[in-house]
Design an enzyme around this catalytic site. Structure first.
Site, PDB file in Angstrom:
ATOM      1  N   THR A  91      -9.113   8.293  11.131  1.00  0.00           N
ATOM      2  CA  THR A  91      -8.952   8.568   9.709  1.00  0.00           C
ATOM      3  C   THR A  91      -9.050   7.302   8.916  1.00  0.00           C
ATOM      4  O   THR A  91      -8.165   6.481   8.951  1.00  0.00           O
ATOM      5  CB  THR A  91      -7.608   9.172   9.424  1.00  0.00           C
ATOM      6  OG1 THR A  91      -7.572  10.388  10.083  1.00  0.00           O
ATOM      7  CG2 THR A  91      -7.435   9.394   7.940  1.00  0.00           C
ATOM      8  N   THR A 123      -4.156   1.500   1.940  1.00  0.00           N
ATOM      9  CA  THR A 123      -3.051   2.398   1.554  1.00  0.00           C
ATOM     10  C   THR A 123      -1.791   1.906   2.260  1.00  0.00           C
ATOM     11  O   THR A 123      -1.125   1.012   1.761  1.00  0.00           O
ATOM     12  CB  THR A 123      -3.349   3.873   1.905  1.00  0.00           C
ATOM     13  OG1 THR A 123      -3.723   3.969   3.273  1.00  0.00           O
ATOM     14  CG2 THR A 123      -4.446   4.422   1.030  1.00  0.00           C
ATOM     15  N   SER A 164       1.381  11.862   2.270  1.00  0.00           N
ATOM     16  CA  SER A 164      -0.063  11.620   2.330  1.00  0.00           C
ATOM     17  C   SER A 164      -0.812  12.919   2.104  1.00  0.00           C
ATOM     18  O   SER A 164      -0.288  13.988   2.316  1.00  0.00           O
ATOM     19  CB  SER A 164      -0.470  11.014   3.664  1.00  0.00           C
ATOM     20  OG  SER A 164      -0.312  11.966   4.692  1.00  0.00           O
ATOM     21  N   GLU A 166       0.349   2.701  11.732  1.00  0.00           N
ATOM     22  CA  GLU A 166       1.691   2.843  11.159  1.00  0.00           C
ATOM     23  C   GLU A 166       2.794   2.750  12.199  1.00  0.00           C
ATOM     24  O   GLU A 166       2.876   3.552  13.118  1.00  0.00           O
ATOM     25  CB  GLU A 166       1.795   4.196  10.450  1.00  0.00           C
ATOM     26  CG  GLU A 166       1.022   4.223   9.146  1.00  0.00           C
ATOM     27  CD  GLU A 166       0.894   5.618   8.557  1.00  0.00           C
ATOM     28  OE1 GLU A 166       1.260   6.577   9.244  1.00  0.00           O
ATOM     29  OE2 GLU A 166       0.411   5.721   7.420  1.00  0.00           O
ATOM     30  N   ASN A 209       6.218   8.046   8.000  1.00  0.00           N
ATOM     31  CA  ASN A 209       5.599   9.332   7.724  1.00  0.00           C
ATOM     32  C   ASN A 209       6.575  10.389   7.250  1.00  0.00           C
ATOM     33  O   ASN A 209       6.170  11.468   6.815  1.00  0.00           O
ATOM     34  CB  ASN A 209       4.799   9.795   8.937  1.00  0.00           C
ATOM     35  CG  ASN A 209       3.537   8.969   9.060  1.00  0.00           C
ATOM     36  OD1 ASN A 209       2.694   9.022   8.171  1.00  0.00           O
ATOM     37  ND2 ASN A 209       3.436   8.179  10.107  1.00  0.00           N
ATOM     38  N   LYS A 227     -10.423   0.724   6.241  1.00  0.00           N
ATOM     39  CA  LYS A 227      -9.015   0.982   5.966  1.00  0.00           C
ATOM     40  C   LYS A 227      -8.586   2.164   6.827  1.00  0.00           C
ATOM     41  O   LYS A 227      -9.399   3.031   7.161  1.00  0.00           O
ATOM     42  CB  LYS A 227      -8.750   1.261   4.496  1.00  0.00           C
ATOM     43  CG  LYS A 227      -9.238   2.571   3.929  1.00  0.00           C
ATOM     44  CD  LYS A 227      -8.416   3.820   4.119  1.00  0.00           C
ATOM     45  CE  LYS A 227      -6.935   3.588   4.092  1.00  0.00           C
ATOM     46  NZ  LYS A 227      -6.258   4.917   4.428  1.00  0.00           N
TER      47      LYS A 227
END
Lengths: 383, 383
Positions: free
Chosen positions: A179, A146, A383, A259, A378, A168
């Site tokens: 996660t 993603t 998401s 991220e 974010n 992932k």
């Protein structure tokens, strides 16, 4: 070098059209046997996605023959219709591969709260099943990305048998399984019970201790499929050791690609009375935004480490705690230690060592710093 | 309009030279009587600063006559020497004002892990004590600022009596008292027991529910001093109501000025089986970095709200939860509700309403979004 490295597995990854970007978004991994032992671990988030509900049920008998995975939509918070979609994904995969539907696990990742485009998904499943090959692992690893910037794969080759894995996860990366989606394959000849025990042991000290942003997802899934195709039975201990190594490798890759991160931080807590205390303390530090911002600013801010430790109910005396950053003990006995200007945090890797002086136990939590890029990704990505 | 509004109080605030910037950094508040009832609440962080240790002891007999406060250094993680420094601050203030030292509370805020420049501090205390006036409250409120951009004060004027307060706090702003120093004065004629009961009630629903960044400080202190100078005895209920209003006012000011924030967020949880459940759910949402980034990006991301709720052990059924952003119910029964494009988050105030449909209880948590500016301030500022 991935899930198709062990014998007895095929995989594929394709662009089905679920993602608007046109990038790869659908993968299938098949265990071609002769055995079909399997185990799974899932998010502990009580709000969990439809594919988690499906897969938990599918693996409960210790057997799986295939996994179908999609990115581009998490199929979470989608109600009874979403569960029916997950079931249809399993049934379609099972139909093409001539398997019982309850031997097929389903994993989804992407936006929460949108239905999957089922026509597109089902068409993609047909194509992916037709394209399964014994070197399709790399394509599968790419199709589950993603916000990941690189695919994550790892293998451990042993005497006549091997383990391969793909993962992932770059956000909502926190404990109770970071996660993520992880599929691990092995050609070792092991039972479902051995799979389950080994997977629990390995995850407890690897994925469960990777805590990038403290946010637990709705879709976390780790699956282990064993084909027995090597005809080697390594025994539980040897298998668990190799599996733990592989999981550490993948967990490190997740943290390395988190991220917006500019530092990878290992928080090693030693001298704890219980292992649980060490983990608790490490996790509390890893979740302090002030600590994470300080690391982004290359600041060995031990005061923020102590104030995070102080929130826990772990066993310690505040006046006994030592804290080192990259080998420099800036806090000694809960007070000012060596000169903080001696600490160099300009590199990507940061090692924070906390000694509670309360016992003999230890745990290491992996995390990241909090950066402009994390906020940007974010704030802009739903998401 | 501050701590010197109630009769029987004087205050002062000066630049003693503790801060390198030359800004005001030392304040004294004196209760001139006739009564000296007092109560205090302190951080629950087990790593707490020397002035917290001192003040907890000083107020334990229900009596205080003065408070000395400094910014520019938290006197936390400074060991036995730091405790001696806090005691000297109390003793010096007591000497100038002809009071017993154990009637003087001490509050410090600023960097953790550095000793205070005691010569400068003691000289400042002499000057501040000499400068006490009955309109010195505003100067005192300014002298306790650190990264605050504005001083925070509030008053509630009642029939013949009043309450005044000042607060500081912009980071490490989290529960178990938001990270802050607060001094509240009143000329109501109330006992130490009434002070204590009212302060606990008021803080529980105000400062304890302000959670800007989830980081609990080492120095949190809320003090209430009652002079009785109005000769009015309002009774516990009336006093508690006014005090709670004042604390809500100050808590709102803290959240409004939180480091780098671009949104002030009220998370109202209703339909909880217990009030503790409502608070737990609100707090977990307030601590989700992904949720906080979404608000920064003006994104009504209800999936991140649900994934935060799912981590708690509150009583709820995931398929019953409703979530509204600024009046638009984007999640209904745990699934997609109204169109999220109907939500306007461009204003500074955001109201998130979560209905658990599990009972009748409610709680509101105040928090902020996570912004570039928050990261910048906390990467560059050592606290």
């Amino acid at each position: 070098m991935t899930v198709t490295t062990p014998k007895g597995f095929t995989a594929s990854g394709i662009a089905a059209g679920i993602k608007a970007s046109g990038r790869a978004d659908l993968a299938v991994v098949q265990n071609t046997g002769p055995h079909f032992a399997a185990a799974g671990l899932f998010t502990r988030n009580r709000v969990h996605a439809a594919p988690v509900k499906w897969s938990r049920q599918a693996v409960s008998d210790g057997q799986l023959a295939a996994v179908v995975l999609n990115s581009g939509g998490a199929n979470a918070c989608t109600g009874a219709d979403g569960f029916a979609d997950a079931a249809r994904m399993a049934a379609a995969t099972a139909g093409h591969l001539r398997l019982p539907a309850d031997d097929v696990a389903v994993c989804s990742t992407g936006l929460i709260g949108i239905r999957l485009p089922m026509d597109t998904v089902l068409e993609g499943i047909e194509t992916a099943c037709a394209g399964l090959t014994d070197d399709g692992g790399a394509a599968a690893a790419t199709a589950i990305m993603t916000t990941d910037s690189v695919p994550k794969t790892a293998v451990r080759e042993q005497d006549g048998w091997s383990i391969g894995g793909m993962a992932k996860g770059a956000g909502m990366l926190a404990p109770g399984l970071a996660t993520m989606l992880v599929v691990i394959t092995t050609d070792a000849d092991i039972t479902a019970e051995q799979c389950d025990a080994a997977l629990r042991d390995a995850c407890r000290v690897s994925f469960d201790r990777a805590d990038s942003d403290g946010c637990m997802s709705t879709n976390d899934t780790v699956l282990l499929l064993a084909s027995g195709a090597s005809a080697v039975a390594p025994g539980t201990d040897a298998f668990t050791d190799a599996l733990t190594e592989l999981c550490h490798d993948l967990a490190g890759q997740l943290i390395a690609d988190a991220e917006g991160a500019s530092h990878e931080i290992a928080i090693e807590v030693v001298g704890a009375l219980y292992e649980e205390d060490a983990e608790l303390v490490g996790r509390e530090i890893a979740r302090s935004n002030l600590f994470k911002c300080a690391i982004f600013g290359n600041d060995p801010n031990w005061g923020r480490v102590l104030s995070a430790i102080g929130v826990t109910d772990a066993d310690f005396d505040p006046d006994m705690i030592d804290v080192s950053f990259n080998g420099v003990q800036v806090c000694r006995g809960g007070q000012i230690g060596e000169d903080r200007s001696l600490v160099d945090l300009t590199g990507r890797h940061v090692h924070v060592l906390v000694d509670l002086h309360a016992g003999e136990h230890t745990a290491t939590i992996l995390t990241n710093d909090l950066t402009y890029e994390y906020v940007k990704e974010n704030a802009e990505y739903s998401s």
